[in-house]
Design a protein around this motif. Structure first.
Motif, PDB file in Angstrom:
ATOM      1  N   ALA A  22       1.151  -1.309  -0.038  1.00  0.00           N
ATOM      2  CA  ALA A  22      -0.115   0.186  -0.020  1.00  0.00           C
ATOM      3  C   ALA A  22       0.936   0.810   0.084  1.00  0.00           C
ATOM      4  O   ALA A  22       1.063   2.009  -0.590  1.00  0.00           O
ATOM      5  CB  ALA A  22      -1.069   0.271   1.080  1.00  0.00           C
ATOM      6  N   THR A  23       1.674   1.328   0.689  1.00  0.00           N
ATOM      7  CA  THR A  23       2.914   2.172   0.649  1.00  0.00           C
ATOM      8  C   THR A  23       3.674   2.609  -0.621  1.00  0.00           C
ATOM      9  O   THR A  23       4.007   3.604  -0.500  1.00  0.00           O
ATOM     10  CB  THR A  23       3.554   2.742   2.096  1.00  0.00           C
ATOM     11  OG1 THR A  23       4.240   0.992   2.536  1.00  0.00           O
ATOM     12  CG2 THR A  23       2.683   2.542   4.077  1.00  0.00           C
ATOM     13  N   ALA A  24       4.129   1.666  -1.241  1.00  0.00           N
ATOM     14  CA  ALA A  24       4.911   1.600  -2.104  1.00  0.00           C
ATOM     15  C   ALA A  24       4.331   1.949  -3.217  1.00  0.00           C
ATOM     16  O   ALA A  24       4.339   3.138  -4.369  1.00  0.00           O
ATOM     17  CB  ALA A  24       5.414   0.058  -3.084  1.00  0.00           C
ATOM     18  N   ILE A  25       2.104   1.475  -3.743  1.00  0.00           N
ATOM     19  CA  ILE A  25       1.633   2.450  -4.114  1.00  0.00           C
ATOM     20  C   ILE A  25       1.359   3.631  -4.120  1.00  0.00           C
ATOM     21  O   ILE A  25       1.530   4.117  -5.286  1.00  0.00           O
ATOM     22  CB  ILE A  25      -0.059   1.302  -4.445  1.00  0.00           C
ATOM     23  CG1 ILE A  25       0.458   0.194  -4.570  1.00  0.00           C
ATOM     24  CG2 ILE A  25      -1.007   2.433  -5.118  1.00  0.00           C
ATOM     25  CD1 ILE A  25      -0.867  -0.867  -4.670  1.00  0.00           C
ATOM     26  N   ILE A  26       1.293   4.328  -2.888  1.00  0.00           N
ATOM     27  CA  ILE A  26       1.104   5.666  -3.313  1.00  0.00           C
ATOM     28  C   ILE A  26       2.522   6.616  -3.408  1.00  0.00           C
ATOM     29  O   ILE A  26       2.613   7.636  -4.061  1.00  0.00           O
ATOM     30  CB  ILE A  26       0.763   5.944  -1.020  1.00  0.00           C
ATOM     31  CG1 ILE A  26      -0.178   5.035  -0.866  1.00  0.00           C
ATOM     32  CG2 ILE A  26       0.950   7.528  -0.199  1.00  0.00           C
ATOM     33  CD1 ILE A  26      -0.611   5.019   0.777  1.00  0.00           C
ATOM     34  N   ILE A  29       2.763   6.578  -7.060  1.00  0.00           N
ATOM     35  CA  ILE A  29       1.607   7.691  -7.762  1.00  0.00           C
ATOM     36  C   ILE A  29       2.591   9.389  -7.024  1.00  0.00           C
ATOM     37  O   ILE A  29       2.413   9.708  -8.372  1.00  0.00           O
ATOM     38  CB  ILE A  29       0.498   8.029  -6.596  1.00  0.00           C
ATOM     39  CG1 ILE A  29      -0.295   6.537  -6.829  1.00  0.00           C
ATOM     40  CG2 ILE A  29      -0.784   9.297  -6.480  1.00  0.00           C
ATOM     41  CD1 ILE A  29      -1.803   6.468  -6.198  1.00  0.00           C
ATOM     42  N   ILE A  30       2.960   9.206  -6.608  1.00  0.00           N
ATOM     43  CA  ILE A  30       3.833  10.407  -6.062  1.00  0.00           C
ATOM     44  C   ILE A  30       4.969  10.498  -6.885  1.00  0.00           C
ATOM     45  O   ILE A  30       5.441  11.955  -7.450  1.00  0.00           O
ATOM     46  CB  ILE A  30       4.479  10.376  -4.208  1.00  0.00           C
ATOM     47  CG1 ILE A  30       3.024  10.597  -3.506  1.00  0.00           C
ATOM     48  CG2 ILE A  30       5.288  11.925  -4.190  1.00  0.00           C
ATOM     49  CD1 ILE A  30       3.444  10.685  -2.047  1.00  0.00           C
ATOM     50  N   ILE A  31       5.401   9.655  -7.176  1.00  0.00           N
ATOM     51  CA  ILE A  31       6.627   9.545  -8.172  1.00  0.00           C
ATOM     52  C   ILE A  31       5.996   9.805  -9.790  1.00  0.00           C
ATOM     53  O   ILE A  31       7.159  10.220 -10.722  1.00  0.00           O
ATOM     54  CB  ILE A  31       7.389   8.774  -8.016  1.00  0.00           C
ATOM     55  CG1 ILE A  31       8.254   7.813  -6.812  1.00  0.00           C
ATOM     56  CG2 ILE A  31       8.416   8.520  -9.222  1.00  0.00           C
ATOM     57  CD1 ILE A  31       8.384   7.054  -6.533  1.00  0.00           C
ATOM     58  N   GLY A  32       5.526   9.702 -10.483  1.00  0.00           N
ATOM     59  CA  GLY A  32       4.832   9.781 -11.132  1.00  0.00           C
ATOM     60  C   GLY A  32       4.214  10.925 -11.370  1.00  0.00           C
ATOM     61  O   GLY A  32       4.097  11.556 -12.531  1.00  0.00           O
ATOM     62  N   HIS A  33       3.682  11.473  -9.984  1.00  0.00           N
ATOM     63  CA  HIS A  33       3.651  13.097 -10.342  1.00  0.00           C
ATOM     64  C   HIS A  33       5.003  14.261 -10.940  1.00  0.00           C
ATOM     65  O   HIS A  33       5.017  14.581 -11.813  1.00  0.00           O
ATOM     66  CB  HIS A  33       2.983  13.787  -8.695  1.00  0.00           C
ATOM     67  CG  HIS A  33       2.667  15.482  -8.576  1.00  0.00           C
ATOM     68  ND1 HIS A  33       1.846  16.537 -10.046  1.00  0.00           N
ATOM     69  CD2 HIS A  33       3.377  15.712  -8.550  1.00  0.00           C
ATOM     70  CE1 HIS A  33       2.162  17.371  -9.661  1.00  0.00           C
ATOM     71  NE2 HIS A  33       2.690  17.715  -8.519  1.00  0.00           N
ATOM     72  N   ILE A  34       5.829  13.865  -9.686  1.00  0.00           N
ATOM     73  CA  ILE A  34       7.352  13.815 -10.566  1.00  0.00           C
ATOM     74  C   ILE A  34       7.739  14.212 -11.631  1.00  0.00           C
ATOM     75  O   ILE A  34       7.823  14.900 -12.357  1.00  0.00           O
ATOM     76  CB  ILE A  34       8.218  13.727  -8.938  1.00  0.00           C
ATOM     77  CG1 ILE A  34       7.796  13.888  -7.848  1.00  0.00           C
ATOM     78  CG2 ILE A  34       9.677  13.959  -9.623  1.00  0.00           C
ATOM     79  CD1 ILE A  34       8.657  12.910  -7.165  1.00  0.00           C
ATOM     80  N   ASP A  51      -3.464  11.929 -10.987  1.00  0.00           N
ATOM     81  CA  ASP A  51      -2.863  11.977 -10.579  1.00  0.00           C
ATOM     82  C   ASP A  51      -1.609  13.197  -9.101  1.00  0.00           C
ATOM     83  O   ASP A  51      -1.402  12.944  -8.450  1.00  0.00           O
ATOM     84  CB  ASP A  51      -1.342  11.216 -10.986  1.00  0.00           C
ATOM     85  CG  ASP A  51       0.122  10.853 -10.889  1.00  0.00           C
ATOM     86  OD1 ASP A  51      -0.414   9.944  -9.714  1.00  0.00           O
ATOM     87  OD2 ASP A  51       1.398  11.381 -10.627  1.00  0.00           O
ATOM     88  N   ALA A  52      -1.861  14.438 -10.219  1.00  0.00           N
ATOM     89  CA  ALA A  52      -1.437  15.319  -9.054  1.00  0.00           C
ATOM     90  C   ALA A  52      -2.631  15.845  -8.103  1.00  0.00           C
ATOM     91  O   ALA A  52      -2.254  16.712  -6.787  1.00  0.00           O
ATOM     92  CB  ALA A  52      -1.831  17.138 -10.127  1.00  0.00           C
TER      93      ALA A  52
END
Length: 100
Positions: A22-26, A29-34, A51-52
Motif C-alpha cells: 500500500a505504501t509503495a503504491i502511494i 503515485i507521488i513519483i508519477g506526479h514528479i 495523479d496531481a
C-alpha cells in the motif's frame, strides 16, 4: 501434490507485506506526479490532473517544506521527500507487523 510443492505455488503473503504494498503504491503515485511535472505533461489531461490531486493529498504534510525558486525543484524536493518517507514508513511497518 506434496506439501512442499503446494507451498511453492501458493506462497502466502504476510500482513506486513500488504502494508508495504500500500505504501509503495502511494509512493508510485507521488513519483508519477514528479515525472509528469519534470516532463511538462499537459495538466488538462485526466490522468495527469488526477495523479496531481492524489499526490497532493498524499504529500500534504510535505508541501512547501522547501521553497526553492524553481517550481520543478520545489516539486522534486517536497514530493520526493514524501515518497521516500512513505517507503521508509512502509518498510518499518512491514518489519514490525511481520515480527509480531
Amino acid at each position: 501434490m506434496t506439501t512442499e510443492t503446494r507451498t511453492r505455488f501458493y506462497h502466502r503473503r504476510a500482513p506486513g507485506d500488504l502494508v508495504f504494498l500500500a505504501t509503495a503504491i502511494i509512493a508510485i503515485i507521488i513519483i508519477g506526479h514528479i515525472v509528469f511535472v519534470l516532463l511538462n505533461a499537459n495538466g488538462g489531461n485526466d490522468i495527469v490532473s488526477t495523479d496531481a490531486d492524489w499526490a497532493a493529498w498524499f504529500a500534504t504534510w510535505f508541501l512547501n517544506l522547501f521553497t526553492p525558486d524553481s517550481h520543478d525543484l520545489n516539486v522534486v524536493l517536497n514530493y520526493g521527500l514524501a515518497a521516500v518517507c512513505y517507503l521508509l514508513l512502509g518498510g518499518i511497518l512491514r518489519r514490525l507487523i511481520n515480527d509480531l
